[in-house]
Design an enzyme around this catalytic site. Structure first.
Site, PDB file in Angstrom:
ATOM      1  N   THR A  55       0.840  -1.200   0.000  1.00  0.00           N
ATOM      2  CA  THR A  55       0.000   0.000   0.000  1.00  0.00           C
ATOM      3  C   THR A  55       0.876   1.253   0.000  1.00  0.00           C
ATOM      4  O   THR A  55       0.698   2.150  -0.825  1.00  0.00           O
ATOM      5  CB  THR A  55      -0.945  -0.012   1.214  1.00  0.00           C
ATOM      6  N   LYS A  83       6.319  10.587  21.116  1.00  0.00           N
ATOM      7  CA  LYS A  83       6.565  11.482  22.262  1.00  0.00           C
ATOM      8  C   LYS A  83       5.266  11.873  22.960  1.00  0.00           C
ATOM      9  O   LYS A  83       5.278  12.602  23.934  1.00  0.00           O
ATOM     10  CB  LYS A  83       7.235  12.772  21.780  1.00  0.00           C
TER      11      LYS A  83
HETATM   12  C1  NCD Z   1      -3.784  -5.978   3.746  1.00  0.00           C
HETATM   13  C2  NCD Z   1      -3.975  -5.031   4.920  1.00  0.00           C
HETATM   14  O1  NCD Z   1      -3.047  -4.315   5.316  1.00  0.00           O
HETATM   15  O2  NCD Z   1      -5.101  -4.991   5.381  1.00  0.00           O
HETATM   16  N1  NCD Z   1      -2.584  -5.761   3.081  1.00  0.00           N
HETATM   17  C3  NCD Z   1      -2.576  -4.883   2.017  1.00  0.00           C
HETATM   18  O3  NCD Z   1      -2.766  -3.697   2.184  1.00  0.00           O
HETATM   19  N2  NCD Z   1      -2.390  -5.391   0.792  1.00  0.00           N
HETATM   20  C4  NCD Z   1      -4.022  -7.409   4.056  1.00  0.00           C
HETATM   21  C5  NCD Z   1      -3.311  -8.042   5.242  1.00  0.00           C
HETATM   22  O4  NCD Z   1      -2.494  -7.416   5.907  1.00  0.00           O
HETATM   23  O5  NCD Z   1      -3.598  -9.203   5.478  1.00  0.00           O
END
Ligand code: NCD
Length: 311
Positions: A55, A83
């Site tokens: 992401t 902090k």
């Molecule tokens: C997901 C999340 O962060 O919710 N990951 C992502 O953004 N592709 C899925 C996960 O962490 O299982």
């Protein structure tokens, strides 16, 4: 259609069908085109209070590819939150340094609070176990491009439907399409009541079951998810469900020709690596669509709905 300019992107519930279709259309164009340098002079702030690979990096890459710049932090421990600074004060500061904020936090509702305090648009990149709307949108872009349609599909969501935020946002977004949903989970990780209530209100058809193998021959798409170990208060409960679903290579023989296997990633053990070479396994493509989708969103929110005209 409402203009996306300066809109916060917080929940899968916030979109109409024509808006989603438009985002997907621009996302597709982003994949086809030489990247237009339309965000020259704009700055994205990425505030990540929880771990992330895809992401954060796809948002940052999307911004850089469109000619913009990025500032931010990847962990709570390197920000002044450590902090004791409040989120409100952090946002009131960061909005001066950026044109748009992308934020991930372990607590539900912090995205909404940030949007309330911020003078620049806020994009929710994961709000605790609650939602992850940009993942839901990239999932739809993947389905649209790889299956040719979203309407008419049988889609299974499998794994941790209680704590998995991606399946919540994806379900909300799918309410805009004619699909049959199958929720596959252990009883203790069933789809949250609030999502189920929303689907009922929107009259989306869904069935709940505990075994994906029973319905595998029916499915066009199976979306596997990770059991969200970090969200369990009781670690013994986690031990009971860890490794509950594993999609193995031999399972592919039970699937339709047009079947596609998805996963938001990271994968732990939900899909055996021997499946990766199959053309039906599209989870790494899915991660690539994520960048195109986020390019589309950054363009729309920073420049408005017409930003691709004349390009
Ligand atoms: C997901 C999340 O962060 O919710 N990951 C992502 O953004 N592709 C899925 C996960 O962490 O299982």
């Amino acid at each position: 259609m409402k203009d996306f300019k300066n809109r916060d992107i917080l929940s899968g519930k916030d979109f109409e069908r024509d808006e989603i279709d438009y985002i997907l259309e621009i996302g597709k164009k982003m994949g086809n085109n030489e990247y237009p340098k339309i965000l020259d002079g704009k700055i994205l702030a990425t505030l990540f209070f929880e771990p992330s690979t895809r992401t954060r990096l796809s948002f940052e890459s999307a911004m850089l590819r469109l000619g913009g710049k990025v500032v931010g932090f990847q962990s709570r421990d390197v920000s002044s939150i450590k902090k004791g600074e409040t989120i409100a004060d952090t946002i009131r500061t960061v909005q001066n340094y950026s044109d748009i904020i992308v934020m991930r936090h372990s607590l539900e509702g912090v995205d909404r609070m940030a949007a309330k305090f911020s003078t620049v648009p806020v994009i929710n990149a994961g709000s605790g176990p609650s939602e992850h709307p940009t993942q839901g949108l990239l999932d739809l872009l993947t389905i649209k491009e790889e299956c040719g349609t979203i309407d008419g599909l049988n889609i299974g969501l499998c794994g941790d439907l209680k704590y998995g935020r991606t399946v919540h946002s994806l379900s909300y977004l799918l309410c805009n399409y004619e699909v049959n949903l199958y929720f596959i989970s252990p009883d203790s990780l069933k789809m949250r009541a609030r999502v189920v209530d929303w689907l009922r209100k929107k009259q989306l058809k869904f069935k709940e079951t505990e075994k994906f193998r029973d319905i595998l021959p029916l499915l066009d798409v199976l979306y596997m998810t990770r059991i969200q170990a970090e969200r369990f208060v009781d670690k013994e409960e986690y031990e009971k469900v860890k490794g509950v679903y594993i999609f193995r290579k031999k399972d592919l023989t039970e699937t339709r020709d047009n079947f596609r296997l998805m996963h938001p990633l990271p994968r732990i053990d939900e899909i055996s690596t021997s499946v990766d070479d199959s053309k039906k396994a599209i989870y790494f493509k899915q991660a690539k669509y994520g960048m195109y989708l986020r390019m589309a969103l950054l363009g729309l929110v920073l420049k408005g709905n017409d930003f691709m005209r004349n390009l």
